[in-house]
Scaffold this motif. Structure first.
Motif, PDB file in Angstrom:
ATOM      1  N   VAL A   1      12.693  17.903  -4.746  1.00 52.19           N
ATOM      2  CA  VAL A   1      12.227  18.131  -3.381  1.00 52.19           C
ATOM      3  C   VAL A   1      13.171  19.107  -2.678  1.00 52.19           C
ATOM      4  CG1 VAL A   1      11.880  17.056  -1.121  1.00 52.19           C
ATOM      5  CG2 VAL A   1      11.078  15.901  -3.179  1.00 52.19           C
ATOM      6  N   THR A   2      12.587  20.077  -1.995  1.00 48.69           N
ATOM      7  CA  THR A   2      13.371  20.983  -1.161  1.00 48.69           C
ATOM      8  C   THR A   2      12.789  20.980   0.249  1.00 48.69           C
ATOM      9  OG1 THR A   2      12.039  22.909  -1.738  1.00 48.69           O
ATOM     10  CG2 THR A   2      13.995  22.506  -3.083  1.00 48.69           C
ATOM     11  N   VAL A   3      13.666  21.178   1.218  1.00 49.61           N
ATOM     12  CA  VAL A   3      13.270  21.228   2.622  1.00 49.61           C
ATOM     13  C   VAL A   3      13.952  22.437   3.243  1.00 49.61           C
ATOM     14  CG1 VAL A   3      13.340  20.037   4.848  1.00 49.61           C
ATOM     15  CG2 VAL A   3      13.021  18.719   2.746  1.00 49.61           C
ATOM     16  N   ASN A   4      13.156  23.392   3.707  1.00 50.59           N
ATOM     17  CA  ASN A   4      13.696  24.610   4.325  1.00 50.59           C
ATOM     18  C   ASN A   4      14.753  25.272   3.442  1.00 50.59           C
ATOM     19  OD1 ASN A   4      12.066  24.347   6.607  1.00 50.59           O
ATOM     20  ND2 ASN A   4      13.551  23.020   7.623  1.00 50.59           N
ATOM     21  N   GLY A   5      14.514  25.273   2.150  1.00 49.05           N
ATOM     22  CA  GLY A   5      15.433  25.907   1.206  1.00 49.05           C
ATOM     23  C   GLY A   5      16.578  25.022   0.750  1.00 49.05           C
ATOM     24  N   TYR A   6      16.729  23.847   1.319  1.00 48.96           N
ATOM     25  CA  TYR A   6      17.802  22.931   0.939  1.00 48.96           C
ATOM     26  C   TYR A   6      17.299  21.974  -0.136  1.00 48.96           C
ATOM     27  CZ  TYR A   6      20.429  24.497   4.987  1.00 48.96           C
ATOM     28  OH  TYR A   6      21.102  25.261   5.903  1.00 48.96           O
ATOM     29  N   THR A   7      18.102  21.779  -1.157  1.00 48.20           N
ATOM     30  CA  THR A   7      17.760  20.855  -2.230  1.00 48.20           C
ATOM     31  C   THR A   7      18.289  19.461  -1.912  1.00 48.20           C
ATOM     32  OG1 THR A   7      19.825  21.223  -3.458  1.00 48.20           O
ATOM     33  CG2 THR A   7      17.973  22.744  -3.910  1.00 48.20           C
ATOM     34  N   VAL A   8      17.921  18.514  -2.724  1.00 46.44           N
ATOM     35  CA  VAL A   8      18.438  17.145  -2.589  1.00 46.44           C
ATOM     36  C   VAL A   8      19.971  17.178  -2.688  1.00 46.44           C
ATOM     37  CG1 VAL A   8      18.544  14.896  -3.722  1.00 46.44           C
ATOM     38  CG2 VAL A   8      16.337  16.024  -3.423  1.00 46.44           C
ATOM     39  N   MET A   9      20.485  17.930  -3.647  1.00 48.47           N
ATOM     40  CA  MET A   9      21.940  17.999  -3.809  1.00 48.47           C
ATOM     41  C   MET A   9      22.606  18.605  -2.572  1.00 48.47           C
ATOM     42  SD  MET A   9      22.635  16.400  -6.494  1.00 48.47           S
ATOM     43  CE  MET A   9      24.375  16.753  -6.563  1.00 48.47           C
ATOM     44  N   ASP A  10      21.992  19.614  -1.966  1.00 47.88           N
ATOM     45  CA  ASP A  10      22.534  20.182  -0.727  1.00 47.88           C
ATOM     46  C   ASP A  10      22.606  19.110   0.351  1.00 47.88           C
ATOM     47  OD1 ASP A  10      22.657  22.789  -1.845  1.00 47.88           O
ATOM     48  OD2 ASP A  10      20.637  23.276  -1.118  1.00 47.88           O
ATOM     49  N   ALA A  11      21.543  18.339   0.494  1.00 46.44           N
ATOM     50  CA  ALA A  11      21.515  17.285   1.525  1.00 46.44           C
ATOM     51  C   ALA A  11      22.582  16.229   1.256  1.00 46.44           C
ATOM     52  CB  ALA A  11      20.128  16.648   1.572  1.00 46.44           C
ATOM     53  N   LEU A  12      22.786  15.886   0.008  1.00 45.86           N
ATOM     54  CA  LEU A  12      23.825  14.909  -0.327  1.00 45.86           C
ATOM     55  C   LEU A  12      25.218  15.457  -0.035  1.00 45.86           C
ATOM     56  CD1 LEU A  12      22.310  13.492  -3.625  1.00 45.86           C
ATOM     57  CD2 LEU A  12      22.607  12.248  -1.459  1.00 45.86           C
TER      58      LEU A  12
ATOM     59  N   ASN B   1      20.719   7.971   5.176  1.00 47.23           N
ATOM     60  CA  ASN B   1      20.956   9.400   5.310  1.00 47.23           C
ATOM     61  C   ASN B   1      20.000   9.954   6.362  1.00 47.23           C
ATOM     62  OD1 ASN B   1      20.399  12.339   4.715  1.00 47.23           O
ATOM     63  ND2 ASN B   1      22.081  11.991   3.287  1.00 47.23           N
ATOM     64  N   ILE B   2      20.510  10.739   7.288  1.00 42.77           N
ATOM     65  CA  ILE B   2      19.689  11.258   8.380  1.00 42.77           C
ATOM     66  C   ILE B   2      18.513  12.089   7.877  1.00 42.77           C
ATOM     67  CG2 ILE B   2      21.069  13.351   8.717  1.00 42.77           C
ATOM     68  CD1 ILE B   2      20.649  12.871  11.786  1.00 42.77           C
ATOM     69  N   ASN B   3      18.624  12.668   6.677  1.00 39.64           N
ATOM     70  CA  ASN B   3      17.562  13.508   6.114  1.00 39.64           C
ATOM     71  C   ASN B   3      16.661  12.785   5.118  1.00 39.64           C
ATOM     72  OD1 ASN B   3      18.191  16.061   7.414  1.00 39.64           O
ATOM     73  ND2 ASN B   3      20.105  15.942   6.258  1.00 39.64           N
ATOM     74  N   ALA B   4      16.867  11.506   4.910  1.00 40.45           N
ATOM     75  CA  ALA B   4      16.115  10.770   3.885  1.00 40.45           C
ATOM     76  C   ALA B   4      14.609  10.892   4.068  1.00 40.45           C
ATOM     77  CB  ALA B   4      16.535   9.305   3.871  1.00 40.45           C
ATOM     78  N   LEU B   5      14.133  10.780   5.282  1.00 31.69           N
ATOM     79  CA  LEU B   5      12.697  10.857   5.538  1.00 31.69           C
ATOM     80  C   LEU B   5      12.126  12.195   5.080  1.00 31.69           C
ATOM     81  CD1 LEU B   5      10.098   9.714   6.820  1.00 31.69           C
ATOM     82  CD2 LEU B   5      10.834  10.767   8.955  1.00 31.69           C
TER      83      LEU B   5
ATOM     84  N   THR C   1       0.797  -1.225   0.000  1.00 36.42           N
ATOM     85  CA  THR C   1       0.000   0.000   0.000  1.00 36.42           C
ATOM     86  C   THR C   1       0.829   1.274   0.000  1.00 36.42           C
ATOM     87  OG1 THR C   1      -0.136  -0.014   2.412  1.00 36.42           O
ATOM     88  CG2 THR C   1      -1.926  -1.106   1.197  1.00 36.42           C
ATOM     89  N   ARG C   2       2.155   1.154   0.076  1.00 44.20           N
ATOM     90  CA  ARG C   2       2.971   2.355   0.164  1.00 44.20           C
ATOM     91  C   ARG C   2       4.381   2.071  -0.333  1.00 44.20           C
ATOM     92  NH1 ARG C   2       5.871   5.023   4.666  1.00 44.20           N
ATOM     93  NH2 ARG C   2       5.518   7.255   4.489  1.00 44.20           N
ATOM     94  N   TYR C   3       4.883   2.965  -1.171  1.00 44.33           N
ATOM     95  CA  TYR C   3       6.259   2.920  -1.644  1.00 44.33           C
ATOM     96  C   TYR C   3       6.927   4.235  -1.276  1.00 44.33           C
ATOM     97  CZ  TYR C   3       4.773  -0.975  -4.611  1.00 44.33           C
ATOM     98  OH  TYR C   3       4.281  -2.163  -5.076  1.00 44.33           O
ATOM     99  N   VAL C   4       8.184   4.189  -0.892  1.00 43.91           N
ATOM    100  CA  VAL C   4       8.945   5.396  -0.587  1.00 43.91           C
ATOM    101  C   VAL C   4       9.867   5.671  -1.763  1.00 43.91           C
ATOM    102  CG1 VAL C   4      10.625   6.449   0.971  1.00 43.91           C
ATOM    103  CG2 VAL C   4       8.853   4.932   1.879  1.00 43.91           C
ATOM    104  N   VAL C   5       9.855   6.929  -2.226  1.00 43.48           N
ATOM    105  CA  VAL C   5      10.679   7.346  -3.359  1.00 43.48           C
ATOM    106  C   VAL C   5      11.561   8.490  -2.885  1.00 43.48           C
ATOM    107  CG1 VAL C   5      10.672   8.238  -5.725  1.00 43.48           C
ATOM    108  CG2 VAL C   5       8.845   6.685  -4.970  1.00 43.48           C
ATOM    109  N   SER C   6      12.876   8.338  -3.013  1.00 40.29           N
ATOM    110  CA  SER C   6      13.801   9.352  -2.536  1.00 40.29           C
ATOM    111  C   SER C   6      15.102   9.300  -3.317  1.00 40.29           C
ATOM    112  CB  SER C   6      14.100   9.132  -1.052  1.00 40.29           C
ATOM    113  OG  SER C   6      14.989  10.119  -0.573  1.00 40.29           O
ATOM    114  N   CYS C   7      15.755  10.427  -3.424  1.00 40.19           N
ATOM    115  CA  CYS C   7      17.087  10.479  -4.035  1.00 40.19           C
ATOM    116  C   CYS C   7      18.182  10.312  -2.983  1.00 40.19           C
ATOM    117  CB  CYS C   7      17.284  11.809  -4.763  1.00 40.19           C
ATOM    118  SG  CYS C   7      16.300  11.955  -6.261  1.00 40.19           S
TER     119      CYS C   7
END
Length: 106
Positions: free
Chosen positions: A90-101, A22-26, A11-17
């Motif tokens: 996806v961005t979180v608080n102005g941070y992009t996926v590349m920033d998180a990586l 990674n502590i920020n994956a969620l 019923t659910r799949y998680v999609v993430s880069c």
């Protein structure tokens, strides 16, 4: 009467880069969630992705119009495709996926 065999329905799949560990994956993840009638939604923080790649708040079921549902519900293959296309943006608080990586590599 014999006991019927249990059924199993994903019923659910998680999609993430970001990788799972990674502590920020969620925070940077989208989900593809089953919504019944063989239809799926791409979801993030109470919003659903539509076929044009825009996010809309998902109201309670009794308030959803047929037109809204037609734009925000997909077969599984389409929902996963849309989620994979949206995940890198996806961005979180102005941070992009590349920033998180980059922060994870620091």
């Amino acid at each position: 009467m014999t006991m019927p065999e249990p059924t199993v329905q994903p019923t659910r799949y998680v999609v993430s880069c970001l990788p799972d560990d990674n502590i920020n994956a969620l925070h940077f993840s989208l989900t593809v969630e089953y919504r019944g009638r063989s239809l799926w939604a791409v979801v993030r923080h109470g919003s659903c992705l539509n076929s044009a790649g825009q996010w809309s708040y998902e109201s309670i079921p009794s308030e959803r119009e047929d037109e809204w549902l037609a734009e925000h519900r997909f077969d599984l293959e389409t929902a996963l495709k849309l989620a994979k296309e949206a995940a890198p943006r996806v961005t979180v608080n102005g941070y992009t996926v590349m920033d998180a990586l980059r922060m994870a590599d620091a």
